[in-house]
Design a protein around this motif. Structure first.
Motif, PDB file in Angstrom:
ATOM      1  N   LEU A   1      14.173 -28.198  33.188  1.00 36.05           N
ATOM      2  CA  LEU A   1      13.721 -29.545  33.507  1.00 36.05           C
ATOM      3  C   LEU A   1      12.247 -29.593  33.904  1.00 36.05           C
ATOM      4  O   LEU A   1      11.652 -30.673  33.932  1.00 36.05           O
ATOM      5  N   ALA A   2      11.692 -28.436  34.247  1.00 30.09           N
ATOM      6  CA  ALA A   2      10.303 -28.392  34.689  1.00 30.09           C
ATOM      7  C   ALA A   2       9.404 -28.003  33.516  1.00 30.09           C
ATOM      8  O   ALA A   2       9.505 -26.882  33.010  1.00 30.09           O
ATOM      9  N   PRO A   3       8.520 -28.888  33.064  1.00 25.95           N
ATOM     10  CA  PRO A   3       7.632 -28.571  31.925  1.00 25.95           C
ATOM     11  C   PRO A   3       6.773 -27.334  32.173  1.00 25.95           C
ATOM     12  O   PRO A   3       6.566 -26.530  31.261  1.00 25.95           O
ATOM     13  N   THR A   4       6.288 -27.175  33.405  1.00 20.69           N
ATOM     14  CA  THR A   4       5.451 -26.010  33.720  1.00 20.69           C
ATOM     15  C   THR A   4       6.231 -24.718  33.542  1.00 20.69           C
ATOM     16  O   THR A   4       5.719 -23.734  32.990  1.00 20.69           O
ATOM     17  N   THR A   5       7.486 -24.719  34.010  1.00 21.43           N
ATOM     18  CA  THR A   5       8.323 -23.522  33.881  1.00 21.43           C
ATOM     19  C   THR A   5       8.583 -23.198  32.418  1.00 21.43           C
ATOM     20  O   THR A   5       8.528 -22.033  31.999  1.00 21.43           O
ATOM     21  N   LEU A   6       8.852 -24.227  31.612  1.00 26.34           N
ATOM     22  CA  LEU A   6       9.096 -24.004  30.183  1.00 26.34           C
ATOM     23  C   LEU A   6       7.855 -23.432  29.499  1.00 26.34           C
ATOM     24  O   LEU A   6       7.960 -22.531  28.659  1.00 26.34           O
ATOM     25  N   LEU A   7       6.681 -23.940  29.861  1.00 27.38           N
ATOM     26  CA  LEU A   7       5.441 -23.412  29.288  1.00 27.38           C
ATOM     27  C   LEU A   7       5.232 -21.957  29.686  1.00 27.38           C
ATOM     28  O   LEU A   7       4.788 -21.132  28.879  1.00 27.38           O
ATOM     29  N   LEU A   8       5.558 -21.628  30.929  1.00 29.15           N
ATOM     30  CA  LEU A   8       5.433 -20.243  31.392  1.00 29.15           C
ATOM     31  C   LEU A   8       6.412 -19.327  30.660  1.00 29.15           C
ATOM     32  O   LEU A   8       6.079 -18.193  30.320  1.00 29.15           O
ATOM     33  N   LEU A   9       7.623 -19.834  30.408  1.00 33.72           N
ATOM     34  CA  LEU A   9       8.616 -19.036  29.688  1.00 33.72           C
ATOM     35  C   LEU A   9       8.175 -18.773  28.255  1.00 33.72           C
ATOM     36  O   LEU A   9       8.304 -17.660  27.743  1.00 33.72           O
ATOM     37  N   ILE A  10       7.643 -19.802  27.602  1.00 32.77           N
ATOM     38  CA  ILE A  10       7.131 -19.619  26.240  1.00 32.77           C
ATOM     39  C   ILE A  10       5.925 -18.683  26.261  1.00 32.77           C
ATOM     40  O   ILE A  10       5.766 -17.805  25.408  1.00 32.77           O
ATOM     41  N   GLY A  11       5.078 -18.859  27.279  1.00 32.17           N
ATOM     42  CA  GLY A  11       3.898 -18.011  27.413  1.00 32.17           C
ATOM     43  C   GLY A  11       4.234 -16.550  27.626  1.00 32.17           C
ATOM     44  O   GLY A  11       3.432 -15.667  27.299  1.00 32.17           O
ATOM     45  N   ALA A  12       5.429 -16.277  28.172  1.00 35.30           N
ATOM     46  CA  ALA A  12       5.842 -14.883  28.360  1.00 35.30           C
ATOM     47  C   ALA A  12       5.919 -14.151  27.027  1.00 35.30           C
ATOM     48  O   ALA A  12       5.587 -12.964  26.940  1.00 35.30           O
ATOM     49  N   GLY A  13       6.356 -14.875  25.986  1.00 30.94           N
ATOM     50  CA  GLY A  13       6.391 -14.267  24.657  1.00 30.94           C
ATOM     51  C   GLY A  13       4.999 -14.013  24.116  1.00 30.94           C
ATOM     52  O   GLY A  13       4.720 -12.967  23.530  1.00 30.94           O
ATOM     53  N   VAL A  14       4.097 -14.970  24.352  1.00 32.19           N
ATOM     54  CA  VAL A  14       2.703 -14.807  23.920  1.00 32.19           C
ATOM     55  C   VAL A  14       2.073 -13.625  24.643  1.00 32.19           C
ATOM     56  O   VAL A  14       1.403 -12.781  24.039  1.00 32.19           O
ATOM     57  N   LEU A  15       2.287 -13.579  25.954  1.00 26.98           N
ATOM     58  CA  LEU A  15       1.706 -12.517  26.768  1.00 26.98           C
ATOM     59  C   LEU A  15       2.236 -11.147  26.365  1.00 26.98           C
ATOM     60  O   LEU A  15       1.533 -10.138  26.473  1.00 26.98           O
ATOM     61  N   THR A  16       3.461 -11.092  25.893  1.00 24.68           N
ATOM     62  CA  THR A  16       4.038  -9.821  25.439  1.00 24.68           C
ATOM     63  C   THR A  16       3.469  -9.414  24.090  1.00 24.68           C
ATOM     64  O   THR A  16       3.205  -8.236  23.840  1.00 24.68           O
ATOM     65  N   ALA A  17       3.266 -10.401  23.209  1.00 25.75           N
ATOM     66  CA  ALA A  17       2.801 -10.091  21.857  1.00 25.75           C
ATOM     67  C   ALA A  17       1.354  -9.600  21.841  1.00 25.75           C
ATOM     68  O   ALA A  17       1.013  -8.688  21.075  1.00 25.75           O
ATOM     69  N   ILE A  18       0.509 -10.175  22.689  1.00 24.13           N
ATOM     70  CA  ILE A  18      -0.922  -9.838  22.653  1.00 24.13           C
ATOM     71  C   ILE A  18      -1.179  -8.354  22.896  1.00 24.13           C
ATOM     72  O   ILE A  18      -1.846  -7.698  22.084  1.00 24.13           O
TER      73      ILE A  18
END
Length: 321
Positions: free
Chosen positions: A229-246
């Motif tokens: 329900l929290a947009p910030t949390t969802l962005l952080l969760l998606i960002g976890a994949g980005v942060l792992t890929a880099i």
């Protein structure tokens, strides 16, 4: 244009750009590897922001979006043929499935340790990874250990014992971190598949499990989970994949430019970064015993590294001779 001018134009040699020098390539590799290890070392500062999200949910998002980001790269590198060959070999399929499981376990365990303020345990485990890998290599592959390696492994065991005395129990979390990575390293050594193909197969295997777990999380609750329900949390969760890929991409590029011995030296940047984050930024509780154990394992790794450098130089000299 006169014919003579045309002839002269045809005879002009094409512009040739000099190939990059070996030293330049090595420096580029060091910069790429250094960047990857620094990012991995700073992971606790990101995942602490997801402390209120169930670790398995964070893990599932991390696996899903890492795969989605890396998939175009695999297509660009034209790894389809190598991928099909790997999937046709039952031994490779089984081995890469197990390495996928160990990778997921390692990721999930790290997320959980950060969430419960045990980043220092993860740091200690990652410091011990190279030593445990060498010890298991001696057991599995009958590799002969040099005296300095034996001393380093012995000091690491003493460091774990002192850490255990300081916290009043065996730091099994650190032991698990060390052994999971060591098992992954040994399995990858036994599977004759290049790192890019292996990574692509592992991510393909992980994706269905990650998606299935996310579907399960939505179905088990009446309505939408609170973390969704929290947009910030969802962005952080998606960002976890980005942060792992880099860092995976950076490390993959560095592996083709760096010597293995250089990468072996830089690997200690990650646990050092995790240690600094846990002790000085996240302010995790530390004891005198923990500090002594870290000092001992640093000394052990210095001995191990010096011995590795000397051994590599001897092999280079013997090869030249």
């Amino acid at each position: 244009m006169p014919a003579s001018a045309v002839d002269r134009a045809r005879k002009v040699p094409p512009i040739m750009f000099p190939a990059p020098k070996k030293e330049t390539t090595e420096i580029q590799g060091v910069v790429l590897a250094f960047s990857a290890y620094v990012i991995w070392g700073l992971f606790p500062l990101y995942f602490v922001l997801l402390r209120d999200v169930p670790p398995l949910v964070t893990l599932a998002f991390r696996a899903t979006f890492t795969t989605l980001l890396l998939a175009p790269l695999f297509v660009m590198l034209k790894k389809g043929k190598a991928l099909v060959c790997a999937l046709r070999n039952p031994r490779y399929v089984l081995g890469l499935f197990v390495t996928m499981a160990t990778t997921m376990a390692s990721w999930g365990f790290f997320i959980w340790l950060v969430a419960i303020n045990h980043t220092l345990y993860a740091s200690l485990g990652n410091y011990g990874c190279p030593l445990v890998t060498v010890a298991l290599g001696a057991i599995v592959f009958r590799e002969r250990l040099r005296p300095c390696q034996l001393v380093a492994i012995g000091m690491a065991a003493v460091a774990v014992a002192i850490f255990a005395f300081g916290v009043g129990r065996l730091p099994w979390e650190s032991v698990v971190v060390s052994f999971v990575f060591a098992i992954y390293s040994l399995l990858r050594k036994m599977i004759n598949v290049d790192s890019t193909t292996a990574l692509s197969v592992e991510t393909i295997f992980a994706l269905p499990f990650a998606l299935a777990y996310l579907v399960f999380e939505f179905m088990k609750t009446d309505g939408i989970p609170t973390w969704a329900l929290a947009p910030t949390t969802l962005l952080l969760l998606i960002g976890a994949g980005v942060l792992t890929a880099i860092p995976l991409l950076l490390f993959g590029a560095a592996a083709h430019k760096c010597k293995l011995s250089t990468i072996g030296l830089l690997i200690y940047i990650t646990p050092t970064g995790q240690f600094l984050c846990g002790a000085f930024i996240l302010h995790e509780e530390t004891s005198v015993g923990q500090w002594i154990s870290f000092v001992l394992i640093w000394i052990a790794l210095i001995c191990f590294t010096v011995d590795l450098i000397r051994h590599d130089r001897k092999e280079e000299l013997s090869a030249e001779g």
